[in-house]
Design a protein around this motif. Structure first.
Motif: not given
Length: 610
Positions: A32-60
């Motif tokens: 849950l900590g990792y999930l929340v950390a992703g929401v915080v830095i993702g496009p929905s909130l702070l937008g610090l890392v915009p390419d969420a789809e690219g990160v998701l594909q690599f993280s597979q």
């Protein structure tokens, strides 16, 4: 480009370090900590890392490494034993869940084919999330942990043909071209699957033998990465699951002599990339949709959790699981999974589902994954204890009084050795052991063992304690051992007690209780091995034996001195340090005597005196 990459890595690490420990401290778990950390830095909130789809594909790749490590720990023989659970329970659960969810989607207006794809996609669970939660709570080897793993394995297998069929189901090509495209896909997939198994069986061990021969840890680690990524890529090119390829490679290496080294080299990559995967899931969650329709999305998430949880409980009960295990599985496997992202995205790309619906369902799956650690924690703390079996009196055996000279309490590794010797000498003895499964096991080898608690006075009396001469306490656990000593001394004072001491602390407790005949279970074996090691180092056998003979009485005296200050940790430490210095002095004195020996007569008598 390099600066952007380093900046993104810094952001991921900072978010994980700052947020994940807080959730662990709150008892909500790392996931849950990792999930929340992703929401915080993702496009929905702070937008610090915009390419969420690219990160998701690599993280597979993190899932790939996770399944490889799981495969390493699952030997083919064990996998064969699990086939009934994998295919029986797996088929039952997937069928029930897919049916219920598909009917729900159809009732909301989706076409039958689209409803079936949605129902199956939402019916899949999250392999890395569930296995991580079980690993955190050390429940992988429990009954519900093994059933959960079997189910997740079947779901991963079942997702493969559905993913291959989506492009065909979404168009009129099935009607126009018949079954040939689907058959073509299945032939390619089957060929890749068989090629990986056959090639891995004959090539992997020679490959790792060659890597180990280089005496380079970097080369060996590189070989492990090559095998994992190569197997995953082969399955991906064949239209199958990357995770499945890595899992098969792990299973093929589970029996190899290199398994532990491979696991040690892969583990750091697995942990980092798996954390990145959970953060990427949080990044891809479109929180703005939640803000625009919170009631609808919250309701859909609740319906998904309830439907999957109830279907899981139903399937588990039909498969024969207890209510306790069924509820464990229902709370643990009520979420959507990462394969839902893949299948729903593929359905959207094939125009089977609208893009807005795909985004909505992906958010629902993400929210269900985020709620699972909390729900399972609540279940483990407050609901699971309600289903614990009350402590009832076991149905112990009633031993037959055959006038034994010896009663042995506990028939594990320690007690069995004594029993074999006594049996060889035809000396009658009676055994009491509290572990019912162990009793059943040793009985199959012809041992006469009674299931019973040796601290029970009535069972001891029935076993002939009134007439026996010796009680051997071979119980390994300290508390039951001391309970037996206390009750036997009170009720059967004539019995001489010979006891197994688990460690120095246990030995001191026994000595304080007045037990003089005891042996520390590891002391003789460790001293014998020490003697052999000294001989291997070039020390003469008689000198090595003298070293051990010097150590044993010195250690016994040290134990007696520690007994005098029992309970005073400061003085205990001081006594241990003094004993270590005394032992050094004894060995130094022996060395001086040995050095001076050539100056004296070399007669056998002089040597014996030395």
């Amino acid at each position: 480009m390099a600066i952007d990459l380093l900046l993104n890595i810094l952001i991921f690490l900072a978010a994980a370090i700052l947020i994940v420990p807080i959730f662990k401290w709150l008892g909500l778990g790392e996931v849950l900590g990792y999930l929340v950390a992703g929401v915080v830095i993702g496009p929905s909130l702070l937008g610090l890392v915009p390419d969420a789809e690219g990160v998701l594909q690599f993280s597979q790749v993190g899932i790939v490494f996770l399944l490889f490590v799981i495969g390493l720990e699952l030997k083919p023989a064990r996998l064969k034993v699990m086939r009934k659970t994998v295919f029986g329970f797996g088929t039952l659960q997937v069928a029930i869940t897919t049916l219920l969810l598909s009917l729900g989607a159809w009732s909301l207006g989706l076409p039958p084919v689209a409803s079936l794809v949605v129902g199956f996609s939402l019916g899949l669970c999250s392999t890395p999330l569930v296995l991580h939660l079980l690993g955190e709570r050390k429940e992988l080897q429990t009954r519900h942990g093994r059933n959960a793993f079997a189910l997740l394995l079947f779901q991963d297998l079942a997702a493969i043909p559905v993913l291959a069929a989506i492009p065909i189901l979404a168009t009129d090509s099935l009607m126009a071209n018949g079954l040939m495209p689907l058959i073509h896909e299945m032939v390619i997939s089957t060929g890749a699957f068989a090629g990986l198994i056959i090639g891995g069986r004959y090539l992997l061990r020679p490959l790792f033998r060659l890597a180990a021969g280089t005496q380079s840890r970097e080369v060996f680690a590189g070989t492990a990465l090559l095998v994992v990524i190569g197997a995953a890529l082969l399955m991906e090119l064949a239209g199958l699951s990357m995770a499945l390829g890595a899992f098969i490679a792990g299973v093929l290496l589970a029996d190899s002599e290199y398994r532990h080294n491979i696991e040690a080299d892969i583990e750091p990559f697995r942990g980092l990339l798996l954390g990145l995967f959970f953060m990427a899931v949080g990044m891809t969650a479109q929180i703005d949709l939640l803000g625009s329709a919170p009631l609808m999305i919250g309701g859909l998430t609740l319906v998904l959790l309830l439907t999957k949880g109830l279907s899981m409980v139903l399937a588990a009960r039909l498969f024969g699981s207890s209510w306790r295990d069924a509820l464990n599985l229902g709370m643990l496997l009520s979420q959507g999974g990462e394969f839902a992202f893949v299948l729903l995205t593929a359905a959207g790309a094939a125009a089977l589902l609208a893009d807005d619906l795909v985004n909505l369902l992906v958010l629902v799956v993400s929210l269900s994954m985020a709620t699972t650690p909390v729900l399972f924690m609540i279940h483990a703390r407050w609901i699971r204890p309600l289903f614990r079996k009350p402590h009832s009196q076991p149905n112990y055996d009633r031993p037959e009084d055959e006038s034994p000279q010896i009663i042995i309490a506990g028939f594990g590794r320690f007690g069995q050795i004594m029993g074999r010797a006594l049996q060889g000498l035809k000396i009658p003895y009676t055994v009491l052991d509290i572990n019912a499964d162990h009793v059943e096991f040793v009985r199959r080898y012809g041992n006469k063992v009674y299931f019973g608690d040796a601290s029970r006075i009535d069972l001891l009396r029935a076993a002939g304690a009134d007439k026996a001469r010796v009680l051997v306490i071979a119980v390994g656990d300290i508390e039951p051992s001391m309970r037996i000593v206390e009750r036997v001394q009170r009720q059967f004072p004539h019995l001489k007690i010979y006891a197994r001491a688990r460690n120095r602390y246990h030995a001191q407790l026994l000595m304080r209780a007045g037990v003089s005949h005891l042996i520390r279970e590891l002391l003789p074996a460790s001293l014998e091995l020490t003697r052999d090691v000294l001989i291997e180092l070039g020390i003469a056998p008689d000198k090595a034996q003298h070293t051990i003979d010097t150590f044993r009485p010195h250690d016994e005296q040290a134990l007696l001195r520690q007994l005098e200050v029992f309970g005073n940790e400061k003085k205990q430490i001081q006594t241990v340090q003094e004993a270590a210095r005394e032992l050094e002095t004894l060995y130094e004195a022996d060395e001086e005597v040995t050095t001076r020996a050539p100056d004296h007569s070399m007669s056998s008598g002089a040597r014996h005196e030395t």
